[in-house]
Design a protein around this motif. Structure first.
Motif, PDB file in Angstrom:
ATOM      1  N   TYR A   1      52.294  52.688  37.194  1.00 38.44           N
ATOM      2  CA  TYR A   1      53.122  52.056  38.220  1.00 38.44           C
ATOM      3  C   TYR A   1      52.261  51.251  39.183  1.00 38.44           C
ATOM      4  CZ  TYR A   1      56.363  51.650  42.167  1.00 38.44           C
ATOM      5  OH  TYR A   1      57.124  51.170  43.194  1.00 38.44           O
TER       6      TYR A   1
ATOM      7  N   VAL B   1      59.194  47.481  32.908  1.00 37.50           N
ATOM      8  CA  VAL B   1      58.651  48.724  32.357  1.00 37.50           C
ATOM      9  C   VAL B   1      58.563  48.686  30.826  1.00 37.50           C
ATOM     10  CG1 VAL B   1      59.075  51.211  32.137  1.00 37.50           C
ATOM     11  CG2 VAL B   1      59.385  50.070  34.340  1.00 37.50           C
TER      12      VAL B   1
ATOM     13  N   TYR C   1      54.452  49.091  29.435  1.00 38.81           N
ATOM     14  CA  TYR C   1      53.818  50.295  28.866  1.00 38.81           C
ATOM     15  C   TYR C   1      53.306  50.102  27.432  1.00 38.81           C
ATOM     16  CZ  TYR C   1      54.259  53.002  33.032  1.00 38.81           C
ATOM     17  OH  TYR C   1      54.079  53.450  34.316  1.00 38.81           O
TER      18      TYR C   1
ATOM     19  N   TYR D   1      49.558  50.993  26.251  1.00 43.37           N
ATOM     20  CA  TYR D   1      49.238  51.887  25.127  1.00 43.37           C
ATOM     21  C   TYR D   1      48.395  51.165  24.078  1.00 43.37           C
ATOM     22  CZ  TYR D   1      52.861  54.820  27.195  1.00 43.37           C
ATOM     23  OH  TYR D   1      53.589  55.578  28.061  1.00 43.37           O
TER      24      TYR D   1
ATOM     25  N   ARG E   1      53.142  64.236  42.393  1.00 42.57           N
ATOM     26  CA  ARG E   1      53.616  64.476  41.031  1.00 42.57           C
ATOM     27  C   ARG E   1      52.487  64.223  40.039  1.00 42.57           C
ATOM     28  NH1 ARG E   1      58.525  61.823  42.909  1.00 42.57           N
ATOM     29  NH2 ARG E   1      57.645  59.870  42.206  1.00 42.57           N
TER      30      ARG E   1
ATOM     31  N   ARG F   1      50.534  62.533  37.289  1.00 46.30           N
ATOM     32  CA  ARG F   1      50.531  61.134  36.864  1.00 46.30           C
ATOM     33  C   ARG F   1      49.447  60.893  35.829  1.00 46.30           C
ATOM     34  NH1 ARG F   1      53.298  57.688  40.196  1.00 46.30           N
ATOM     35  NH2 ARG F   1      53.845  58.472  42.273  1.00 46.30           N
TER      36      ARG F   1
ATOM     37  N   MET G   1      56.875  57.076  31.590  1.00 48.06           N
ATOM     38  CA  MET G   1      57.744  55.961  31.953  1.00 48.06           C
ATOM     39  C   MET G   1      58.840  56.403  32.922  1.00 48.06           C
ATOM     40  SD  MET G   1      57.773  53.869  28.351  1.00 48.06           S
ATOM     41  CE  MET G   1      58.927  52.682  28.906  1.00 48.06           C
TER      42      MET G   1
ATOM     43  N   GLN H   1      58.474  58.626  35.096  1.00 45.97           N
ATOM     44  CA  GLN H   1      57.752  58.693  36.364  1.00 45.97           C
ATOM     45  C   GLN H   1      57.749  57.323  37.052  1.00 45.97           C
ATOM     46  OE1 GLN H   1      55.678  61.755  37.138  1.00 45.97           O
ATOM     47  NE2 GLN H   1      56.338  60.726  38.987  1.00 45.97           N
ATOM     48  N   ASP H   2      57.435  56.322  36.256  1.00 44.88           N
ATOM     49  CA  ASP H   2      57.372  54.948  36.755  1.00 44.88           C
ATOM     50  C   ASP H   2      58.746  54.515  37.282  1.00 44.88           C
ATOM     51  OD1 ASP H   2      57.711  51.985  36.517  1.00 44.88           O
ATOM     52  OD2 ASP H   2      55.574  52.082  35.998  1.00 44.88           O
ATOM     53  N   LEU H   3      59.810  54.798  36.487  1.00 45.16           N
ATOM     54  CA  LEU H   3      61.167  54.403  36.898  1.00 45.16           C
ATOM     55  C   LEU H   3      61.541  55.085  38.215  1.00 45.16           C
ATOM     56  CD1 LEU H   3      63.075  54.476  33.484  1.00 45.16           C
ATOM     57  CD2 LEU H   3      62.161  52.515  34.710  1.00 45.16           C
ATOM     58  N   ARG H   4      61.126  56.319  38.360  1.00 44.51           N
ATOM     59  CA  ARG H   4      61.467  57.048  39.582  1.00 44.51           C
ATOM     60  C   ARG H   4      60.765  56.444  40.791  1.00 44.51           C
ATOM     61  NH1 ARG H   4      60.742  63.502  40.475  1.00 44.51           N
ATOM     62  NH2 ARG H   4      61.418  63.458  42.657  1.00 44.51           N
ATOM     63  N   ASP H   5      59.496  56.046  40.579  1.00 40.04           N
ATOM     64  CA  ASP H   5      58.753  55.379  41.654  1.00 40.04           C
ATOM     65  C   ASP H   5      59.481  54.107  42.088  1.00 40.04           C
ATOM     66  OD1 ASP H   5      56.790  57.268  41.771  1.00 40.04           O
ATOM     67  OD2 ASP H   5      55.426  56.238  40.377  1.00 40.04           O
TER      68      ASP H   5
END
Lengths: 114, 917
Positions: free
Chosen positions: A31, A49, A53, A57, A76, A78, B29, B31-35
């Motif tokens: 993020y 997104v 990603y 990867y 959290r 990460r 991912m 996690q990213d969406l939640r951010d």
């Protein structure tokens, strides 16, 4: 249609260089990387997104970056990415290529930085 | 809070990646969406707007497809920027060329690899080829799987006359089988014999078989020329039967004459007409001993004369071969044969058997056994030695593989930076492993091909190793599918062993750590070295097993060669004189033989000569029970008839009493000389001289009281390996039914070539019609020790090879270690370590490996050598001396191999070593 495809390829090609560059100094999570790209390009470059990603990867698969789950107190879990030695030498090469490419474009198109 | 995990999961459906990885990706991912969601909310968007914005993050792109592309890309091109993807098979050609180029650039490495593989694979293939020929190949006839052998299931108690190599049945039993059996279209009989091709003088033998009229029909054989023996040729009392000859005999004896059919052949003085020639690939049904001449069974009485077994109910001389009827199996045939056995036995009881013998005889049951592989003495004798040798050769190959694995690892570590760079540049690991493995594949193929070529020289050589005097072994050594399959399998396993482990190892290291380290590491990677140490330990332990095995076989052979058989075995000539064709009447034979003996004795240079009807250790024999004071002895006594002077010729000491002399005649008191073991078993604790006994003869042969006139030292009778058996010697002159043939043992200082000529002339002077055969006694004994010699020679060779390979492995590892540790050693020297300490340090490392290897090897040797116990003579498989000698020898050689790198380490210049860093 053609333009959007060109945009996509250009973005994808440059994205590798961008991600590697952002990881040069320190390790970051996904993020954070995508936010930094958006902020530093002042919104010109933006990855959603679903396309970001897979890029990340792919770099990891190639052994240029290495991801690791990190848990910090009160935060959290990460996944942080750092540059590998291979990635570092790749970055060097990419940079040079990019500079040569930009210089060539400038010579031909006459476009200059402000 | 919306379920972001579920959002991502929904988009990842059908990505087809591993569940574990999927969870990880969803986690990251989501996690990213939640951010993002949180950030949208804090920027003032409503929950619905924020959710819509987040959802759009997953639009536009087929996430499942993208992820699948990234995750499941198996082999990515090693060349950066070229088209990625594709399946595993892609680029094999490229890898192959790359491997070939690398191997060409390292000729020394390549040659070492190919040669050691070729030696290993060649030895394995050659031995397997022999095993294949002896054990697995079918007879060269139509549908060999339909053939069956009919014989008595357990015939251990049989007595009577036995002739030939496969004396399973008597004529009577065979005829009854033919009449009563149902499972076979027919059952043919055959017997073996040696047929003298010359008339008078030195004999030349053809390997003959007597065959019944159905023999070639059962085999479904077609002649190459002329015709084969048919039932019409095999009629009792046949006067001038025809002979069928083998292809090789036709070439050898008749020079391949195209008009051979109709030509004459003399066998044992009888004329035979050649009626046909069998095809080139048909060597008979005796695997290992090809036939020369086949003649009908009915000619046996004519050929054998008074020793014919054709009509003798206790004459065992025939083997059988039948072809199963369609729908019949060997089991079913056996069941039927068992059912008819009592009747057959009842009708064929040998006339001379006593009540006990008849009782045992009537219990015999016939059975049908697989006949596809034919008959083979060679198989019985050599099958287990060959399996053992194959196992030993396999061990050598394994050691060679381990050596190569070590070499490959060393090479891989030289290439680790290259491999790391390629990994870093995006080459996938499986792809790199494949490329490294490709080198091993190329080496294994080259080694295998060279090995097969080597085997085609080795296997005939090994085959001829088994030749005995006058009996060349013939085996159809072909590269059939079994041999090729075996070699391919061996090469493939080899390749995997020495190629795969190093390839996996080499690509395991993280590229970053290798690229980060500037040059060689300060301290050695424990893991990499540990693996190579294990390889060296494996080599040392396997070598120890091989050396122990070799020592056992060599010691066993030595025991047999140096063994005292109770007589002086060296420097004797055996002269077999056969005067059957002279038709000398029984009562004049003793005199004729004495004349022959006197002539030979009178030749210049002949130290002594004596007659015997049984040549000791020739494998032939005669035994019976004796009766002392009306009591029949428990065991059988070995017996032989000898002339006077026999014990002097043999060098056996006469302990008590007297030798036979001219007073012992057919008319005088029957006398015997016995050995010590005879006295121990039959007359313990008494003075045997003057005591009498009877031979427990049967079949109406009269029994005489025989007086013991002398006692001689124990000597071996049939076989070197047996213990001393009780033996009784009788004078030739008292033989009631003297044979028209004899064996004369001649001791002389003359060269055998000269001696043979003298003896030939001496016999010719008595009568030129006597057939003579010469054999050196040493040669005969040597032939009997062939199996031991083969095992000792090959296991010794394999052990030497194994030790050399293991030492190369150890030396390689030590040299490599010293090179890799040169920094450390340099520092140590700089800090004041003296050379002796460095030597000790390196040496102790090497010796530790050797020590572990020897301990493991000893354990393996103790566990495995018991499999060879039946092939050993005069020592136990756990012979501690062998183990100690082997271990000490290996330890010494290994120490020497470690000293060289240790001394090199001690001579290191610390400045230079450190500067290299």
């Amino acid at each position: 249609m053609t333009t959007s495809m060109f945009d996509r390829e250009l973005k994808k090609g440059s994205a590798e260089l961008l991600i590697l560059s952002l990881l040069e100094g320190r390790s970051r999570h996904g993020y954070e990387i995508s936010q930094l790209i958006e902020q530093r390009s002042e919104g010109t470059l933006k990855f959603n997104v679903a396309s970001f990603y897979p890029l990340l990867y792919r770099l990891e698969k190639r052994g240029w970056i290495e991801g690791q789950w990190v848990e910090k107190a009160g935060q959290r879990r990460r996944r942080y990415y750092k540059l590998t030695a291979g990635g570092r030498s790749m970055l060097k090469q990419h940079r040079r290529t990019w500079q040569e490419f930009v210089a060539a474009m400038q010579r031909i198109t006459g476009v200059r930085h402000a | 809070m919306p379920d972001f995990h579920e959002m991502v999961r929904a988009r990842l459906r059908d990505a087809g990646i591993s569940p574990l990885r999927e969870v990880e990706i969803i986690d990251e991912m989501a996690q990213d969406l939640r951010d993002r969601y949180d950030s949208f909310l804090s920027n003032g968007l409503t929950e619905t707007e924020a959710l819509a914005a987040v959802a759009s993050e997953l639009q536009d792109v087929d996430l499942a497809r993208e992820i699948r592309q990234v995750e499941n890309r198996w082999a990515e091109s090693t060349v950066l920027g070229s088209a990625a993807g594709g399946h595993f098979g892609q680029g094999i050609w490229h890898d192959l060329r790359y491997a070939l180029r690398l191997l060409r650039l390292n000729p020394v490495f390549t040659v070492i690899c190919v040669v050691s593989l070729a030696l290993g694979i060649g030895a394995n293939t050659a031995i397997f080829q022999l095993l294949d020929a002896v054990r697995m190949q079918s007879l060269p006839v139509n549908h060999p799987e339909e053939l069956g052998i009919v014989r008595i299931q357990d015939r251990s108690k049989a007595s009577g006359s036995f002739t030939g190599r496969y004396s399973n049945l008597t004529s009577g039993i065979w005829k009854q089988i033919r009449q009563r059996q149902q499972g076979f279209t027919d059952v043919a009989a055959w017997g073996t014999g040696n047929f003298n091709l010359n008339s008078g003088g030195v004999a030349e033998y053809a390997r003959g078989i007597w065959v019944s009229g159905q023999f070639f029909d059962v085999l479904q054989m077609q002649p190459l020329m002329g015709r084969l023996i048919s039932p019409a040729d095999d009629v009792k009392g046949c006067a001038a039967p025809g002979a069928v000859i083998s292809y090789s005999f036709w070439e050898r004896y008749f020079g391949g004459d195209p008009r051979v059919v109709g030509r004459q052949l003399t066998l044992e003085g009888h004329p035979f007409e050649v009626i046909g020639v069998t095809p080139p690939n048909f060597y008979g049904i005796d695997v290992g001993l090809s036939y020369d001449v086949a003649i009908p069974l009915c000619s046996e009485p004519m050929m054998q004369g008074e020793s014919s077994l054709y009509d003798v109910s206790w004459g065992w001389w025939l083997g059988t071969l039948g072809r199963l009827k369609p729908g019949w199996t060997l089991e079913r045939a056996t069941a039927q044969l068992e059912a008819i056995s009592p009747g057959i036995m009842q009708d064929t009881v040998p006339t001379v058997y006593d009540a006990g013998g008849v009782k045992d005889y009537l219990k015999y049951r016939l059975g049908a056994y697989p006949g596809a592989n034919g008959f083979s003495r060679l198989r019985t004798e050599y099958e287990s030695p060959l399996w053992i040798l194959l196992a030993l050769a396999g061990l050598v190959l394994l050691i060679a593989c381990v050596n190569l694995a070590n070499l490959m690892l060393a090479r891989a570590s030289q290439r680790e930076r290259e491999i790391a760079v390629r990994l870093a540049l995006g080459a996938s690991r499986p792809r790199l492993i494949r490329q490294l493995l490709m080198e091993s594949v190329v080496l294994a193929i080259a080694g295998g091909a060279t090995g097969i070529a080597l085997a085609s020289f080795l296997s005939p050589f090994l085959m001829h190793f088994l030749d005995t005097e006058g009996k060349p072994v013939y085996l159809p050594l072909t590269h059939d599918w079994r041999v090729l399959g075996f070699t391919t399998l061996v090469a493939a396993i080899t390749c995997l062993i020495f190629g795969l482990a190093p390839a996996i190892r080499a690509t395991k290291a993280s590229p970053s750590s290798i690229l980060n380290s500037a040059g060689r590491s300060m301290t050695l990677s424990r893991e990499g070295l540990g693996f190579r140490s294990v390889l060296v330990i494996v080599q040392v332990s396997l070598s120890l097993v091989l050396v122990v095995g070799a020592l056992l076989f060599v010691q066993s052979l030595r025991n047999l060669v140096t063994l005292d058989p109770g007589f002086q075995r060296h420097g004797m000539l055996i002269v077999d004189a056969d005067f059957t064709r002279l038709k000398i009447p029984m009562e004049r034979r003793v005199a004729f033989r004495e004349e022959l003996l006197d002539r030979i004795r009178s030749q210049q240079g002949v130290t002594s000569a004596s007659e015997t009807n049984v040549v000791p250790l020739s494998g032939w024999g005669w035994n019976n029970r004796v009766i002392v004071g009306g009591v029949v002895s428990q065991g059988h006594m070995d017996m032989m008839r000898v002339s006077s002077g026999y014990f002097r010729t043999m060098g056996t000491s006469l302990l008590r009493g007297r030798d036979f002399d001219s007073h012992d005649t057919a008319q005088s008191q029957k006398v015997a000389i016995v050995n010590e073991e005879f006295v121990r078993q039959v007359l313990p604790g008494t003075d045997p001289i003057g005591k009498t006994f009877q031979i427990n003869s049967y079949g109406g042969v009269p029994r005489f009281e025989i007086e013991i006139v002398g006692v001689v030292a124990d000597s071996k009778y049939r076989d070197l390996r047996e213990k001393f058996e009780p033996t009784a010697f009788y004078p030739q002159a008292q033989d009631a039914e003297p044979d028209p043939s004899t064996s004369i043992l001649v001791r002389s200082d003359l060269d055998f070539g000269v001696l043979i000529n003298e003896v030939k002339n001496a016999i010719a002077a008595v009568n030129p019609g006597v057939d003579i055969r010469f054999e050196s006694y040493d040669g005969m004994i040597n032939d009997q020790l062939l199996r031991e010699r083969l095992l000792a020679a090959l296991s010794g060779l394999f052990a030497a090879l194994a030790v050399v390979l293991a030492i190369i492995g150890l030396y390689g590892l030590m040299a490599y270690t010293v090179e890799r540790r040169s920094n450390e050693i340099g520092i140590r020297v700089a800090l004041g370590a003296v050379p002796a300490q460095i030597v000790k340090m390196v040496l102790s490392q090497g010796l530790r490996l050797v020590g572990i290897g020897l301990i493991v090897g000893s354990a393996v040797a103790v566990l495995t050598t018991r499999w060879v116990s039946s092939l050993l003579y005069g020592l136990k498989p756990h012979d501690p001396a062998c183990l100690i000698v082997a271990a000490a020898g290996l330890a010494t050689i290994a120490t020497l191999a470690s000293i060289i790198p240790a001394r090199q380490a001690a001579r290191l210049d610390p400045m230079e070593a450190l500067r290299e860093q």
